[in-house]
Design an enzyme around this catalytic site. Sequence first.
Site, PDB file in Angstrom:
ATOM      1  N   SER A 100       0.835  -1.199   0.000  1.00 20.63           N
ATOM      2  CA  SER A 100       0.000   0.000   0.000  1.00 20.63           C
ATOM      3  C   SER A 100       0.879   1.263   0.000  1.00 20.63           C
ATOM      4  O   SER A 100       1.670   1.443  -0.921  1.00 20.63           O
ATOM      5  CB  SER A 100      -0.960  -0.058   1.186  1.00 20.63           C
ATOM      6  OG  SER A 100      -1.994   0.876   1.028  1.00 20.63           O
ATOM      7  N   HIS A 109      -7.378  -5.987   0.523  1.00 21.03           N
ATOM      8  CA  HIS A 109      -6.202  -5.179   0.850  1.00 21.03           C
ATOM      9  C   HIS A 109      -5.475  -5.670   2.113  1.00 21.03           C
ATOM     10  O   HIS A 109      -4.498  -5.065   2.532  1.00 21.03           O
ATOM     11  CB  HIS A 109      -6.657  -3.715   1.045  1.00 21.03           C
ATOM     12  CG  HIS A 109      -5.563  -2.699   0.904  1.00 21.03           C
ATOM     13  ND1 HIS A 109      -4.938  -2.447  -0.302  1.00 21.03           N
ATOM     14  CD2 HIS A 109      -4.957  -1.871   1.799  1.00 21.03           C
ATOM     15  CE1 HIS A 109      -4.015  -1.498  -0.135  1.00 21.03           C
ATOM     16  NE2 HIS A 109      -4.001  -1.147   1.136  1.00 21.03           N
ATOM     17  N   ASP A 115      -9.915  -5.478  -3.801  1.00 19.78           N
ATOM     18  CA  ASP A 115      -9.328  -4.499  -2.877  1.00 19.78           C
ATOM     19  C   ASP A 115     -10.319  -3.356  -2.677  1.00 19.78           C
ATOM     20  O   ASP A 115     -10.749  -2.720  -3.649  1.00 19.78           O
ATOM     21  CB  ASP A 115      -8.021  -3.989  -3.478  1.00 19.78           C
ATOM     22  CG  ASP A 115      -7.168  -3.216  -2.491  1.00 19.78           C
ATOM     23  OD1 ASP A 115      -7.732  -2.350  -1.785  1.00 19.78           O
ATOM     24  OD2 ASP A 115      -5.964  -3.487  -2.421  1.00 19.78           O
TER      25      ASP A 115
END
Lengths: 276, 276
Positions: A146, A254, A222
């Site tokens: 991320s 995610h 996600d």
Amino acid sequence: METVSVNKAFGGTQGVYSHHSQTTRCEMTFGLFLPEEANDGPVPVLWYLSGLTCTHENAMNKAGAQAWAAEQGIAVVFPDTSPRGDGVANDDAYDLGQGAGFYVNATQAPWARHFNMWDYIAEDLPSLLQENFALDMSRQAITGHSMGGHGALTLAMSLPGRFRSVSAFAPICNPTGAEWGRKQLSAYLGDDETKWAAHDSSLLMRARGFDGAVLVDQGSEDQFLDLLRPEALANAATERRQEITLRMQKGYDHSYFFVSTFMEDHVSFHAQHLYA
Amino acid sequence: METVSVNKAFGGTQGVYSHHSQTTRCEMTFGLFLPEEANDGPVPVLWYLSGLTCTHENAMNKAGAQAWAAEQGIAVVFPDTSPRGDGVANDDAYDLGQGAGFYVNATQAPWARHFNMWDYIAEDLPSLLQENFALDMSRQAITGHSMGGHGALTLAMSLPGRFRSVSAFAPICNPTGAEWGRKQLSAYLGDDETKWAAHDSSLLMRARGFDGAVLVDQGSEDQFLDLLRPEALANAATERRQEITLRMQKGYDHSYFFVSTFMEDHVSFHAQHLYA
């Protein structure tokens, strides 16, 4: 440097250490997994940069990297994601301030004094690691999740020759074009958007690319896909003919369950290049 | 039963579910990893019982079991370690009350109403799992860590035919002979020590043993070694000629780094017996 804890893990050691950083001007904590082979001499290093809200600890406990790093004889360093402490500026939002350093050197008040995570990861922590551990700094690779995937990609492209390979799990790919990015780049670097380009991996990919192999995994389910903008990186990398593997993984979200699922692939990918 | 969350993981799903239990008389939460093979029909089940202070979540996030369970096509269930909630009795100590059910049915006030973790694990949760998921309840195995290792060993020996194999990471081996045990057995079961014997795996090993294979790993640097008393189990198992592998792992402590290091071995061990 102080040793916070050391646990034997997968034949090696999972340590946690703290030190005063000259760049972030505060006490910083990081995790370092050393495989058994480090007892006999310097081993290659994989950097794992974490995402928003994480400390050094989340990936160390949940990403499952040590099992595969032990198999490959590679060290893994888990830095924190920002400066921390009572004297360090902060924000009530989860995505700004402490836990959200975004791997930049802030130039704006109130962030400029401590929020220098680019220099911390690029200069300060590597020096400390080299002085204190059996690490072969000529063989480094970098990955992240991320916000940490954003950090891994931008650092790798901006420091040619430093990292032999780069990978990312659900990276923030185009921060100048999404709210995960515009908010923080504006706060840390100011409103002049020309200053932001150096921290956008899609723009860097278009401008210079990476001299080596790139692996990016992204979950199709996600919940933050609109904020990550993998299409911008895919577009730039394809136009550039960058050596890259982009994988859209069906059904994954995610979370660390996504990260841990594909960790074996990422560590193997880096091992292949670190030992080439 | 309610679905709290489902994350895709290692080709399967890591779910978290909650339900009202008739035995603990409160809402209970558990984790369940289902491998991809569960889409095609019932799969074998490995129970993972956690230690003091843990919820269903710790091992699910930190023990790394899913990677190996996915490889073997085995489901893993992660129950909570006690009843919980405002209406449930508790104690200020970390090792009594909520988070410390010790896998017994309490008979003493104030615990008797809710603290029936033996029946919850032996009866209530298996029924719920069988009704709701593609699990082959004729192929079950059980493992656990610390207090959960105690639970795994005592359940396996007390329910002949239920589990094909049993393993444990740093189990509490002799709770009638150490403060991790005497305190809780006295609180939950009262002062009549004859009632405690059914919950001491060293005594059960001496009295009846286990009709199958047993694997126990213990770290030599475990900070709680005096409380765990692996020597009592080793003595009883050896005298009985129990089929067992006891491993003292040099340098490992009591943490999840120890558990995750040897998880692959434990899942492989159980797979060998579940598929025999």
